[in-house]
Write an enzyme that holds these catalytic residues in place. Structure first.
Site, PDB file in Angstrom:
ATOM      1  N   HIS A  31      25.562 -26.505  31.007  1.00  0.00           N
ATOM      2  CA  HIS A  31      25.327 -27.279  32.703  1.00  0.00           C
ATOM      3  C   HIS A  31      24.205 -26.424  33.268  1.00  0.00           C
ATOM      4  O   HIS A  31      24.251 -26.522  34.505  1.00  0.00           O
ATOM      5  CB  HIS A  31      27.099 -26.681  32.820  1.00  0.00           C
ATOM      6  CG  HIS A  31      28.162 -27.038  32.257  1.00  0.00           C
ATOM      7  ND1 HIS A  31      28.297 -28.632  31.612  1.00  0.00           N
ATOM      8  CD2 HIS A  31      28.769 -26.153  31.625  1.00  0.00           C
ATOM      9  CE1 HIS A  31      29.252 -28.821  31.354  1.00  0.00           C
ATOM     10  NE2 HIS A  31      29.995 -27.104  31.461  1.00  0.00           N
ATOM     11  N   ARG A  88      19.888 -27.007  49.864  1.00  0.00           N
ATOM     12  CA  ARG A  88      18.747 -27.272  49.633  1.00  0.00           C
ATOM     13  C   ARG A  88      17.676 -27.523  49.583  1.00  0.00           C
ATOM     14  O   ARG A  88      17.954 -28.690  48.323  1.00  0.00           O
ATOM     15  CB  ARG A  88      18.954 -25.475  48.517  1.00  0.00           C
ATOM     16  CG  ARG A  88      19.670 -26.086  47.233  1.00  0.00           C
ATOM     17  CD  ARG A  88      19.943 -24.574  46.579  1.00  0.00           C
ATOM     18  NE  ARG A  88      20.129 -25.016  45.876  1.00  0.00           N
ATOM     19  CZ  ARG A  88      20.092 -25.100  43.922  1.00  0.00           C
ATOM     20  NH1 ARG A  88      18.487 -25.052  44.308  1.00  0.00           N
ATOM     21  NH2 ARG A  88      20.637 -25.406  43.520  1.00  0.00           N
TER      22      ARG A  88
END
Length: 227
Positions: A31, A88
């Site tokens: 992942h 971000r």
């Protein structure tokens, strides 16, 4: 067989929100992304407009202000499912910079300083194709386990359309306590095949000695028929 497709957004304090196209981050292990590219080979102009609007609407709905990324899963029949928002700058922001010509870190700082966005959605142009390979100190033959150690030799590739973001050199220690990312190797080409060939050349030129890295893995990946 979904794809992991994310959309880069910029939003200021004056109500302006735009998107800078999508990034395809489907190639992962555990992942975590290994290869990112833009534009996605699975996204049409119509689908780009649709998922871009989803991302812009989501950022505007929460009053977001900064650079950020809306991440989602794209099904084979074109359905798009929201996963999360990363509030971000991300590792893979580099490929968006290469195809848009924008400095996303600069844009984030200007937004934080209260400046309005200087461009609108109609000003965003995607030029060519960009690919990023994360060069991790990992052993792909051993389950991608980290490969800490001292870098004994280091030489980065160069040439037109090649960008390397790194913080290492010969003699630097890669410790096993942190993320094993050594560098981000990015290329830009006129289209996907041009970028793929340019990446293969850059991978061949890259020299990292003393630790096991994903350079060979990335070469095999980009030469695979599926890619």
């Amino acid at each position: 067989d979904p794809r992991h497709v994310e959309v880069q957004v910029l939003a200021d304090a004056h109500g302006n929100v735009i998107h800078l196209g999508e990034r395809d981050c489907t190639i992962q292990r555990r992942h975590q992304k290994l290869v990112e590219e833009t534009p996605s080979p699975a996204v049409s102009d119509e689908l780009r407009d649709r998922v871009g609007k989803i991302a812009v609407d989501a950022a505007r709905a929460v009053g977001y202000r900064s650079a950020g990324t809306i991440e989602g899963l794209l099904s084979q029949d074109g359905e798009y499912f929201f996963l999360e928002m990363n509030t971000r700058i991300q590792v893979e922001h580099t490929v968006t910079e290469l195809v848009t010509g924008l400095d996303l870190v600069r844009e984030q700082v200007l937004i934080a300083a209260g400046e309005p966005l200087w461009l609108g959605q109609e000003d965003v142009r995607l030029n060519g194709h960009a690919i990023e390979c994360r060069v991790n100190a990992e052993d792909p033959s051993n389950g991608f386990l980290p490969s800490p150690g001292r870098i004994t030799g280091y030489r980065e590739p160069g040439g037109p359309g090649v960008r390397v973001d790194s913080g290492v050199d010969a003699g630097r220690e890669v410790v096993g306590l942190y993320d094993p990312l050594v560098a981000k190797l990015c290329v830009h080409g006129v289209d996907r095949e041009h970028a793929r060939r340019r990446m293969l050349r850059a991978l061949d030129e890259y020299r990292i000695e003393g630790v096991t890295t994903l350079l060979g893995f990335h070469r095999a990946l980009l030469e695979h028929d599926c890619f």
